[in-house]
Design an enzyme around this catalytic site. Structure first.
Site, mmCIF file in Angstrom:
data_model
loop_
_atom_site.group_PDB
_atom_site.id
_atom_site.type_symbol
_atom_site.label_atom_id
_atom_site.label_comp_id
_atom_site.label_asym_id
_atom_site.label_seq_id
_atom_site.Cartn_x
_atom_site.Cartn_y
_atom_site.Cartn_z
ATOM 1 N N HIS A 158 37.151 96.884 60.168
ATOM 2 C CA HIS A 158 37.907 98.127 60.365
ATOM 3 C C HIS A 158 38.431 98.277 61.790
ATOM 4 O O HIS A 158 38.903 99.344 62.159
ATOM 5 C CB HIS A 158 37.040 99.341 59.993
ATOM 6 C CG HIS A 158 36.783 99.451 58.519
ATOM 7 N ND1 HIS A 158 35.800 100.254 57.982
ATOM 8 C CD2 HIS A 158 37.385 98.845 57.460
ATOM 9 C CE1 HIS A 158 35.811 100.142 56.661
ATOM 10 N NE2 HIS A 158 36.759 99.284 56.329
ATOM 11 N N CYS A 293 16.951 101.485 59.226
ATOM 12 C CA CYS A 293 17.208 100.069 59.512
ATOM 13 C C CYS A 293 16.481 99.608 60.769
ATOM 14 O O CYS A 293 16.045 98.456 60.855
ATOM 15 C CB CYS A 293 18.705 99.822 59.688
ATOM 16 S SG CYS A 293 19.722 100.386 58.322
#
Length: 310
Positions: A158, A293
């Site tokens: 992106h 995470c």
């Protein structure tokens, strides 16, 4: 052409950044495979044998570094969500407002640091490269925190907040200036009551290529824009050769990135998902590790006892 490549080519011609899976597709995801394993010891055995590891990351990785996502309920800058500002039309109508939004995001990012998940990925890449093994990070994030952590083999699908593209000559350049131009100094406050700065176009960031002076835009993929075909081709090549895939901190609903890991899984490659909660693709993967995470990823990527480091 492999299955992944043919599917990707169809999607890149049909879909643009920001499209989500339909509810019927989500239902199919959940029906296709049995519940994935959360056995870390089993994952570690697979990890120890992998030669080419692809790690697909999303906003959940950076959220633990305090990066606002501007998605979902409450994800507003002033009175707008990202979907209303991160578009070619919004930039054409009001480039000053869009640049205020991105100036604010750039300044926030400059103050943030990689968290244990970013660092674990970078350290794993460095360590495995000494063993003739490879790690590639395919990220949807535009904050460059993977780069800050030390990741070398990085595909930013992106784009990056710290790159600009000229709307006149098309030149792409890295830009870490703070502020990016004098007129944006002190601007971009996110409070709902803040008035637009209404900066004249000639005072917004300008191209520094000889004789150009065109208006710059952030070099990111906006809603309604296709991914860079060159980047997508590089992603295809990496996913074709990987023998282990990790999906980290991504909701698996935004296309075309949402199809990457399921396509890898479809050809029999182990896929491990690290996310706060299950996603529409979870039941297509071999492993799922719930939780932050920054907590789950470091032990997963730590040196395995069978690794030989010269």
């Amino acid at each position: 052409m492999c299955l992944f490549q043919s599917t990707a080519r169809r999607l890149v011609s049909q879909v643009h950044c920001g499209l989500k899976a339909s509810s019927s597709k989500k239902q199919k995801f959940f029906l296709e495979m049995a519940r994935p394993s959360s056995n870390m010891a089993d994952f570690r055995e697979v990890f120890a044998k992998a030669k080419h590891i692809a790690i697909i990351t999303g906003a959940g990785v950076s959220a633990e570094s305090g990066i606002p996502t501007f998605r979902g309920a409450g994800g507003f800058w002033r009175k707008w969500q990202a979907q209303e500002l991160a578009t070619p039309g919004a930039f054409a109508r009001n480039p000053s407002r869009v640049w205020e939004f991105y100036h604010y995001r750039r300044e926030v990012m400059l103050s943030k640091h990689p968290n244990p998940a970013h660092i674990a990925i970078a350290e794993c890449e460095k360590r495995l490269s000494k063993q003739g093994r490879s790690v590639v990070v395919i990220t949807q994030n535009i904050d460059e925190l993977h780069r800050k952590a030390g990741t070398k083999h990085l595909l930013e699908i992106h784009g990056s907040l710290f790159k600009t593209r000229c709307t006149s000559c098309g030149n792409v350049a890295a830009n870490y200036k703070s502020p990016i131009c004098p007129a944006l100094a002190g601007k971009g406050a996110p409070d709902p009551g803040t008035e637009d700065a209404a900066i004249p176009v000639e005072d917004l960031p300008q191209c520094e290529e000889d004789g150009c002076n065109g208006l710059l835009r952030p070099h990111v993929v906006w809603f309604g824009e296709a991914l860079d075909p060159g980047v997508l081709t590089a992603v295809e090549k990496e996913l074709d050769i990987c023998d282990l895939c990790l999906v980290v901190g991504t909701s698996s609903v935004v296309y075309p990135a949402a199809m990457f890991a399921p396509q890898v899984s479809a050809r029999g490659v182990p896929v491990a998902e690290f996310n706060m909660e299950p996603t529409p693709a979870t039941n297509r993967f071999r492993f799922h590790f719930p939780g932050p995470c920054g907590t789950t990823l470091p032990p997963a990527l730590a040196r395995h006892e069978t690794e030989i480091i010269s």
